[in-house]
Write a protein that holds these residues in place. Structure first.
Motif, PDB file in Angstrom:
ATOM      1  N   LEU A 140      47.036  48.527  49.276  1.00 35.59           N
ATOM      2  CA  LEU A 140      46.023  48.215  48.273  1.00 35.59           C
ATOM      3  C   LEU A 140      45.625  46.748  48.365  1.00 35.59           C
ATOM      4  O   LEU A 140      46.484  45.867  48.448  1.00 35.59           O
ATOM      5  CB  LEU A 140      46.605  48.504  46.884  1.00 35.59           C
ATOM      6  N   ARG A 141      44.324  46.493  48.356  1.00 37.42           N
ATOM      7  CA  ARG A 141      43.815  45.117  48.335  1.00 37.42           C
ATOM      8  C   ARG A 141      42.863  44.974  47.151  1.00 37.42           C
ATOM      9  O   ARG A 141      41.956  45.784  46.970  1.00 37.42           O
ATOM     10  CB  ARG A 141      43.058  44.803  49.625  1.00 37.42           C
ATOM     11  N   CYS A 142      43.065  43.933  46.346  1.00 35.88           N
ATOM     12  CA  CYS A 142      42.205  43.746  45.176  1.00 35.88           C
ATOM     13  C   CYS A 142      42.095  42.266  44.831  1.00 35.88           C
ATOM     14  O   CYS A 142      42.957  41.463  45.200  1.00 35.88           O
ATOM     15  CB  CYS A 142      42.737  44.528  43.978  1.00 35.88           C
ATOM     16  N   PHE A 143      41.042  41.907  44.121  1.00 39.03           N
ATOM     17  CA  PHE A 143      40.879  40.532  43.683  1.00 39.03           C
ATOM     18  C   PHE A 143      41.968  40.159  42.681  1.00 39.03           C
ATOM     19  O   PHE A 143      42.359  40.959  41.834  1.00 39.03           O
ATOM     20  CB  PHE A 143      39.493  40.319  43.073  1.00 39.03           C
ATOM     21  N   SER A 144      42.445  38.921  42.812  1.00 37.21           N
ATOM     22  CA  SER A 144      43.624  38.468  42.088  1.00 37.21           C
ATOM     23  C   SER A 144      43.275  37.555  40.910  1.00 37.21           C
ATOM     24  O   SER A 144      42.307  36.791  40.959  1.00 37.21           O
ATOM     25  CB  SER A 144      44.543  37.702  43.056  1.00 37.21           C
ATOM     26  N   LYS A 145      44.111  37.601  39.882  1.00 35.47           N
ATOM     27  CA  LYS A 145      43.991  36.689  38.744  1.00 35.47           C
ATOM     28  C   LYS A 145      44.586  35.310  39.062  1.00 35.47           C
ATOM     29  O   LYS A 145      44.463  34.390  38.257  1.00 35.47           O
ATOM     30  CB  LYS A 145      44.712  37.275  37.522  1.00 35.47           C
ATOM     31  N   HIS A 146      45.204  35.184  40.221  1.00 31.44           N
ATOM     32  CA  HIS A 146      45.881  33.941  40.591  1.00 31.44           C
ATOM     33  C   HIS A 146      44.907  32.761  40.603  1.00 31.44           C
ATOM     34  O   HIS A 146      43.857  32.802  41.238  1.00 31.44           O
ATOM     35  CB  HIS A 146      46.529  34.103  41.976  1.00 31.44           C
ATOM     36  N   GLU A 147      45.246  31.726  39.873  1.00 33.56           N
ATOM     37  CA  GLU A 147      44.490  30.466  39.799  1.00 33.56           C
ATOM     38  C   GLU A 147      43.130  30.595  39.103  1.00 33.56           C
ATOM     39  O   GLU A 147      42.273  29.717  39.235  1.00 33.56           O
ATOM     40  CB  GLU A 147      44.297  29.858  41.200  1.00 33.56           C
ATOM     41  N   VAL A 148      42.914  31.693  38.389  1.00 31.02           N
ATOM     42  CA  VAL A 148      41.699  31.820  37.582  1.00 31.02           C
ATOM     43  C   VAL A 148      42.077  32.338  36.189  1.00 31.02           C
ATOM     44  O   VAL A 148      43.118  32.975  36.027  1.00 31.02           O
ATOM     45  CB  VAL A 148      40.655  32.779  38.213  1.00 31.02           C
ATOM     46  N   LYS A 149      41.239  32.073  35.213  1.00 26.74           N
ATOM     47  CA  LYS A 149      41.533  32.490  33.838  1.00 26.74           C
ATOM     48  C   LYS A 149      40.811  33.780  33.447  1.00 26.74           C
ATOM     49  O   LYS A 149      41.230  34.461  32.520  1.00 26.74           O
ATOM     50  CB  LYS A 149      41.161  31.367  32.872  1.00 26.74           C
ATOM     51  N   ARG A 150      39.720  34.103  34.134  1.00 27.15           N
ATOM     52  CA  ARG A 150      38.950  35.295  33.753  1.00 27.15           C
ATOM     53  C   ARG A 150      39.619  36.582  34.239  1.00 27.15           C
ATOM     54  O   ARG A 150      40.399  36.575  35.186  1.00 27.15           O
ATOM     55  CB  ARG A 150      37.530  35.200  34.305  1.00 27.15           C
ATOM     56  N   LYS A 151      39.261  37.676  33.578  1.00 30.95           N
ATOM     57  CA  LYS A 151      39.800  38.985  33.928  1.00 30.95           C
ATOM     58  C   LYS A 151      38.808  39.826  34.720  1.00 30.95           C
ATOM     59  O   LYS A 151      39.175  40.839  35.306  1.00 30.95           O
ATOM     60  CB  LYS A 151      40.202  39.745  32.661  1.00 30.95           C
ATOM     61  N   PHE A 152      37.538  39.418  34.701  1.00 35.42           N
ATOM     62  CA  PHE A 152      36.507  40.148  35.433  1.00 35.42           C
ATOM     63  C   PHE A 152      35.310  39.229  35.649  1.00 35.42           C
ATOM     64  O   PHE A 152      35.209  38.150  35.066  1.00 35.42           O
ATOM     65  CB  PHE A 152      36.068  41.407  34.671  1.00 35.42           C
ATOM     66  N   THR A 153      34.415  39.680  36.520  1.00 32.81           N
ATOM     67  CA  THR A 153      33.176  38.948  36.755  1.00 32.81           C
ATOM     68  C   THR A 153      32.098  39.958  37.096  1.00 32.81           C
ATOM     69  O   THR A 153      32.391  41.077  37.533  1.00 32.81           O
ATOM     70  CB  THR A 153      33.345  37.916  37.895  1.00 32.81           C
ATOM     71  N   HIS A 154      30.852  39.595  36.897  1.00 31.12           N
ATOM     72  CA  HIS A 154      29.753  40.530  37.144  1.00 31.12           C
ATOM     73  C   HIS A 154      29.065  40.212  38.459  1.00 31.12           C
ATOM     74  O   HIS A 154      28.851  39.047  38.809  1.00 31.12           O
ATOM     75  CB  HIS A 154      28.748  40.475  35.993  1.00 31.12           C
ATOM     76  N   ARG A 155      28.749  41.263  39.184  1.00 35.09           N
ATOM     77  CA  ARG A 155      28.027  41.156  40.440  1.00 35.09           C
ATOM     78  C   ARG A 155      26.911  42.200  40.465  1.00 35.09           C
ATOM     79  O   ARG A 155      26.882  43.108  39.638  1.00 35.09           O
ATOM     80  CB  ARG A 155      28.975  41.391  41.633  1.00 35.09           C
ATOM     81  N   THR A 156      26.034  42.101  41.447  1.00 36.68           N
ATOM     82  CA  THR A 156      24.931  43.055  41.585  1.00 36.68           C
ATOM     83  C   THR A 156      25.453  44.484  41.663  1.00 36.68           C
ATOM     84  O   THR A 156      24.847  45.414  41.135  1.00 36.68           O
ATOM     85  CB  THR A 156      24.113  42.746  42.856  1.00 36.68           C
ATOM     86  N   MET A 157      26.596  44.658  42.336  1.00 37.04           N
ATOM     87  CA  MET A 157      27.171  45.991  42.514  1.00 37.04           C
ATOM     88  C   MET A 157      27.934  46.481  41.281  1.00 37.04           C
ATOM     89  O   MET A 157      28.464  47.582  41.285  1.00 37.04           O
ATOM     90  CB  MET A 157      28.105  46.009  43.724  1.00 37.04           C
ATOM     91  N   GLY A 158      28.022  45.647  40.244  1.00 39.86           N
ATOM     92  CA  GLY A 158      28.737  46.042  39.031  1.00 39.86           C
ATOM     93  C   GLY A 158      29.824  45.047  38.674  1.00 39.86           C
ATOM     94  O   GLY A 158      29.920  43.969  39.258  1.00 39.86           O
ATOM     95  N   THR A 159      30.661  45.412  37.735  1.00 35.69           N
ATOM     96  CA  THR A 159      31.748  44.541  37.300  1.00 35.69           C
ATOM     97  C   THR A 159      32.901  44.583  38.299  1.00 35.69           C
ATOM     98  O   THR A 159      33.316  45.660  38.736  1.00 35.69           O
ATOM     99  CB  THR A 159      32.258  44.967  35.911  1.00 35.69           C
ATOM    100  N   ILE A 160      33.401  43.400  38.649  1.00 32.84           N
ATOM    101  CA  ILE A 160      34.575  43.284  39.515  1.00 32.84           C
ATOM    102  C   ILE A 160      35.742  42.832  38.651  1.00 32.84           C
ATOM    103  O   ILE A 160      35.687  41.786  38.000  1.00 32.84           O
ATOM    104  CB  ILE A 160      34.346  42.256  40.645  1.00 32.84           C
ATOM    105  N   TYR A 161      36.804  43.638  38.636  1.00 35.36           N
ATOM    106  CA  TYR A 161      37.979  43.343  37.810  1.00 35.36           C
ATOM    107  C   TYR A 161      39.044  42.634  38.638  1.00 35.36           C
ATOM    108  O   TYR A 161      39.211  42.914  39.826  1.00 35.36           O
ATOM    109  CB  TYR A 161      38.549  44.638  37.225  1.00 35.36           C
TER     110      TYR A 161
END
Length: 207
Positions: A140-161
């Motif tokens: 499994l590969r996924c975007f990490s919370k490491h070194e950031v405070k947010r839990k998600f971000t918005h992109r053209t393709m939808g919300t990235i968690y």
């Protein structure tokens, strides 16, 4: 979500699709080292088929699925050019019931989970659990919370968690154990910074 990805693949030249060229050092390392041995494999969110094709070249029997019919068309053409056999299917990864009673020795989610809507996430995880053989591997590969405070971000393709290791353990507890982890940097485009500073990669085993 299907329409969004279909528009993306129709509008984006192959050479500008980052995952067309894999960005998959850790994946390659695990396959080449034998930590993940040849067998049946399910590539969830296979895109243009780069990693499915890599697995097929390494003697895996591969099924690749993606929500975009255009991506699947590209994947089939890429497999034809590579002279390998892969079963590519246009399907929604949050409903794997079309697989019937199949189970796989290896399931690959390379940057798919973080795009799954929260309302469908549990169903998605249950599908992975159901279709992974006992003793089988999940990468499994996924975007990490490491070194950031947010839990998600918005992109053209939808919300990235974004996920922490604790989040992953909570999602897969009682069904998978984490064997090892890795961190990698996301692909950076000049016009936009990536959703997170790091991507986390987890090699897990089905209990």
């Amino acid at each position: 979500m299907k329409n969004i990805w279909e528009k993306y693949y129709k509008a984006t030249p192959l050479e500008k699709i980052p995952w067309q060229f894999t960005q998959a050092d850790y994946f390659v390392k695990l396959i080449d080292s034998g930590k993940v041995k040849p067998g049946t494999a399910l590539d969830i969110g296979c895109g243009t088929g780069a990693k499915s094709i890599y697995l097929a070249k390494k003697r895996f029997e591969v099924t690749g699925i993606d929500i975009s019919e255009t991506a699947i068309k590209y994947a089939k053409e890429n497999a034809r050019k590579a002279k390998v056999k892969v079963e590519f299917i246009a399907a929604d990864a949050t409903d794997l019931s079309f697989l019937g009673d199949k189970q796989f020795d290896f399931v690959l989610d390379w940057a798919n989970l973080h795009g799954i809507p929260k309302a469908k996430r549990r169903k998605y995880v249950i599908g992975i659990i159901k279709y992974t053989k006992k003793g089988g591997k999940l990468l499994l590969r996924c975007f990490s919370k490491h070194e950031v405070k947010r839990k998600f971000t918005h992109r053209t393709m939808g919300t990235i968690y974004l996920f922490s290791k604790k989040d992953i353990e909570e999602l897969f507890k009682k069904h998978f154990k984490i064997l090892e982890t890795n961190k990698s940097r996301p692909f950076v485009r000049k016009e936009k910074e990536p959703p997170a500073k790091w991507l986390d990669e987890y090699l897990m085993e089905r209990l």
